[in-house]
Every structure is written in C-alpha cells, then in structure tokens.
Design a protein around this motif. Structure first.
Motif, mmCIF file in Angstrom:
data_model
loop_
_atom_site.group_PDB
_atom_site.id
_atom_site.type_symbol
_atom_site.label_atom_id
_atom_site.label_comp_id
_atom_site.label_asym_id
_atom_site.label_seq_id
_atom_site.Cartn_x
_atom_site.Cartn_y
_atom_site.Cartn_z
ATOM 1 N N GLY A 30 2.366 4.642 -6.447
ATOM 2 C CA GLY A 30 1.884 3.672 -7.408
ATOM 3 C C GLY A 30 2.195 2.238 -7.022
ATOM 4 O O GLY A 30 1.738 1.310 -7.674
ATOM 5 N N LEU A 31 2.973 2.030 -5.971
ATOM 6 C CA LEU A 31 3.320 0.663 -5.561
ATOM 7 C C LEU A 31 2.145 -0.013 -4.880
ATOM 8 O O LEU A 31 1.450 0.594 -4.070
ATOM 9 C CB LEU A 31 4.492 0.677 -4.579
ATOM 10 C CG LEU A 31 5.860 1.099 -5.078
ATOM 11 C CD1 LEU A 31 6.869 1.028 -3.942
ATOM 12 C CD2 LEU A 31 6.316 0.252 -6.232
ATOM 13 N N SER A 32 1.973 -1.293 -5.171
ATOM 14 C CA SER A 32 0.966 -2.062 -4.447
ATOM 15 C C SER A 32 1.483 -2.320 -3.039
ATOM 16 O O SER A 32 2.685 -2.228 -2.768
ATOM 17 C CB SER A 32 0.709 -3.392 -5.153
ATOM 18 O OG SER A 32 1.847 -4.234 -5.023
ATOM 19 N N THR A 33 0.572 -2.651 -2.150
ATOM 20 C CA THR A 33 0.963 -2.970 -0.776
ATOM 21 C C THR A 33 1.928 -4.146 -0.763
ATOM 22 O O THR A 33 2.919 -4.134 -0.026
ATOM 23 C CB THR A 33 -0.281 -3.277 0.079
ATOM 24 O OG1 THR A 33 -1.117 -2.115 0.069
ATOM 25 C CG2 THR A 33 0.086 -3.619 1.508
ATOM 26 N N ALA A 34 1.676 -5.144 -1.592
ATOM 27 C CA ALA A 34 2.553 -6.317 -1.633
ATOM 28 C C ALA A 34 3.954 -5.946 -2.116
ATOM 29 O O ALA A 34 4.956 -6.417 -1.562
ATOM 30 C CB ALA A 34 1.954 -7.387 -2.530
ATOM 31 N N THR A 35 4.041 -5.092 -3.120
ATOM 32 C CA THR A 35 5.344 -4.681 -3.638
ATOM 33 C C THR A 35 6.083 -3.838 -2.615
ATOM 34 O O THR A 35 7.286 -4.020 -2.395
ATOM 35 C CB THR A 35 5.181 -3.907 -4.964
ATOM 36 O OG1 THR A 35 4.531 -4.765 -5.907
ATOM 37 C CG2 THR A 35 6.519 -3.462 -5.520
ATOM 38 N N LEU A 36 5.383 -2.918 -1.972
ATOM 39 C CA LEU A 36 6.017 -2.099 -0.948
ATOM 40 C C LEU A 36 6.484 -2.962 0.217
ATOM 41 O O LEU A 36 7.593 -2.783 0.728
ATOM 42 C CB LEU A 36 5.068 -0.999 -0.461
ATOM 43 C CG LEU A 36 5.651 -0.069 0.605
ATOM 44 C CD1 LEU A 36 6.923 0.619 0.120
ATOM 45 C CD2 LEU A 36 4.618 0.948 1.041
ATOM 46 N N THR A 37 5.677 -3.905 0.626
ATOM 47 C CA THR A 37 6.057 -4.801 1.724
ATOM 48 C C THR A 37 7.309 -5.597 1.350
ATOM 49 O O THR A 37 8.228 -5.733 2.164
ATOM 50 C CB THR A 37 4.896 -5.742 2.085
ATOM 51 O OG1 THR A 37 3.761 -4.946 2.449
ATOM 52 C CG2 THR A 37 5.257 -6.672 3.227
ATOM 53 N N ALA A 38 7.364 -6.097 0.128
ATOM 54 C CA ALA A 38 8.539 -6.846 -0.326
ATOM 55 C C ALA A 38 9.774 -5.946 -0.366
ATOM 56 O O ALA A 38 10.883 -6.380 -0.025
ATOM 57 C CB ALA A 38 8.276 -7.453 -1.708
ATOM 58 N N THR A 39 9.598 -4.706 -0.747
ATOM 59 C CA THR A 39 10.694 -3.741 -0.780
ATOM 60 C C THR A 39 11.213 -3.483 0.630
ATOM 61 O O THR A 39 12.427 -3.490 0.870
ATOM 62 C CB THR A 39 10.223 -2.429 -1.445
ATOM 63 O OG1 THR A 39 9.819 -2.720 -2.783
ATOM 64 C CG2 THR A 39 11.309 -1.377 -1.451
ATOM 65 N N LEU A 40 10.300 -3.255 1.553
ATOM 66 C CA LEU A 40 10.695 -3.057 2.952
ATOM 67 C C LEU A 40 11.386 -4.295 3.507
ATOM 68 O O LEU A 40 12.366 -4.187 4.254
ATOM 69 C CB LEU A 40 9.473 -2.701 3.809
ATOM 70 C CG LEU A 40 8.794 -1.371 3.513
ATOM 71 C CD1 LEU A 40 7.503 -1.241 4.324
ATOM 72 C CD2 LEU A 40 9.727 -0.202 3.789
#
Length: 161
Positions: A30-40
C-alpha cells in the motif's frame, strides 16, 4: 504411468512457484513509491552514519574491537538496503555523513558508549519502519539489519566499556 505421475508432480510444483514472492524481488504494498523511497532513504542514511562514526573511531584509535567487526557489518547493511533501491531501478543515494561530520570521542570507552546509543537508535528506527506495510524484500532486509544490531552489535558495544 510413472512418467505421467512425475510430469503431473512437476507441473503442480511449478504452478505453485511465484517468483515475485522471493525476498530479493520487489513486491507491491500500500505504500506509494515516494513513501517507500523515503523509507529506504532513512534506513540507508542511518547505516551510512554508523559507518562514518565507526570509521572515525578506527581512524582515531586504530583497529580496535568491536569497531573493526561492526564496521564491516554496517557496510553489508547499507549494501543490502542499496540493493533494495537497485531492485526498483532507483539510484542509490550517496551518504550524507562523512568521518568529518560525525562525532569523535576522547577514548575507546566513550566511543563504545556512543555505539550503544547508536545501536539502540538503529533498532528503534527499524522498529518504526517495520510498522509500515512494507514489501516482503524490504521487510526481510530491515528485519535482518535490526536483528544484527540487537543480537550482535549492541552486546559487543555493551561489553567494550
């Protein structure tokens, strides 16, 4: 008849294989690409910072334990997170930490005490990140990195001062 049974078994096994569930393959959540990228990004920058701190300790005091061992582990942690970026065709970000930009310590004991704090903060960061709906490969890497900090790095730093 044996050939038919063998072929049917092989077909059933292959039908159950899902290459997207591999821990090294990106999966969707459910994470957006932007949110996942920020998490990484948060994870890799934390690993990079630890690397810079431990490199600084080695530069200041020479090849002292546990810093020599933990530095190698931190490099493997950041490389594992880097592979998560690469698996998504994202550029692996450079470190924002350098040996010059991180704290230095008056003694190895003081560095060990700071290592305890840093590893506890790293564990807390992964606890926070793991609460999200992460892809399986990200969850696996984050869990592995967290476990290494909890089971290996933290006790090593607790023993050294």
């Amino acid at each position: 008849m044996r050939r038919l049974a063998g072929w049917m078994l092989m077909t059933a096994v292959l039908a159950g294989c899902d290459t997207n569930s591999s821990p090294t393959s990106p999966s969707t959540t459910g994470l957006s690409t932007a949110t996942l990228t920020a998490t990484l990004e948060r994870a890799i920058q934390d690993e990079y910072r630890a690397e810079a701190i431990y490199q600084g300790v080695l530069g200041d005091f020479g090849p002292v334990l546990p810093f020599t061992n933990v530095l190698g582990a931190e490099e493997r942690h950041s490389a594992a997170v880097g592979r998560l970026f690469a698996a998504r065709s994202l550029a692996v970000p450079p470190s924002t930490s350098t040996v010059a930009s991180v704290p230095h310590f008056a003694s190895v004991a003081a560095a060990c005490a700071a290592g305890v704090v840093a590893e506890r903060e790293n564990i807390a960061l992964y606890d926070e990140l793991l609460r999200a709906d992460l892809p399986a490969d990200v969850r696996q890497v984050f869990s592995n990195n967290r476990s290494a900090s909890l089971v290996n790095h933290l006790p090593a730093f607790e023993r050294c001062y």
